[in-house]
Design a protein around this motif. Structure first.
Motif, short mmCIF file in Angstrom:
data_model
loop_
_atom_site.label_atom_id
_atom_site.label_comp_id
_atom_site.label_asym_id
_atom_site.label_seq_id
_atom_site.Cartn_x
_atom_site.Cartn_y
_atom_site.Cartn_z
N GLY A 13 0.82 -1.33 0.00
CA GLY A 13 -0.10 0.03 0.17
C GLY A 13 0.84 1.27 -0.14
O GLY A 13 0.58 2.02 -0.82
N GLY A 51 -3.48 1.46 -2.89
CA GLY A 51 -2.93 1.79 -1.74
C GLY A 51 -3.75 1.75 -0.56
O GLY A 51 -3.48 0.87 0.43
N ARG A 75 -3.57 -1.42 2.16
CA ARG A 75 -3.28 -1.11 3.54
C ARG A 75 -4.28 -1.74 4.44
O ARG A 75 -3.99 -1.73 5.74
#
Length: 134
Positions: A17, A63, A67
């Protein structure tokens, strides 16, 4: 990255991420620089800005998803996009330094996808593994 543990897989996904966020930031920086260099409106300039904006959006979404420990599909799309960008730079002999940076980001993206896939498979949390011994 150690993908046999939950922490390792989570770390790999988070690193992927982070690599996607860096790629999105570099894309936005490219949009700003390209926009300042080509102030005259034109079809080619507009199409380049639109494609760079879409690229930045794909990296940002990948991303965010990586994450969160998910996003193997978005991460794969972002890694393929980075690979296409690297091939384009190789063909045009455009910047060895940026090619090295893209290569490092690509490795991070691939590790992020691997981490997300490992998390999808359901790696046990260390607390869950220790539960029978308590």
């Amino acid at each position: 990255m150690d993908l046999t543990t939950h922490d390792g897989a989570t770390g790999a996904a988070e690193m992927g991420g982070f690599a996607n966020f860096i790629a999105a930031g570099l894309s936005v920086l490219g949009i700003v620089v390209f926009g300042l260099l080509h102030l005259a409106p034109g079809i080619s300039a507009a199409s380049a800005l639109v494609s760079a904006t879409i690229e930045a959006a794909i990296f940002a979404v990948a991303g965010i998803r990586l994450r969160a420990g998910k996003g193997a599909i978005w991460g794969t799309v972002a890694a393929l996009l980075m690979l296409v960008e690297m091939i384009g730079k190789l063909v045009t002999f455009n910047g060895v330094f940026s090619l090295v940076i893209d290569g490092i980001l690509l490795v991070g993206m691939i590790n992020g996808v691997r981490g997300a896939l490992a998390l999808r498979r359901g790696i046990a949390d260390p607390d869950q593994l220790a539960e029978p011994f308590r």
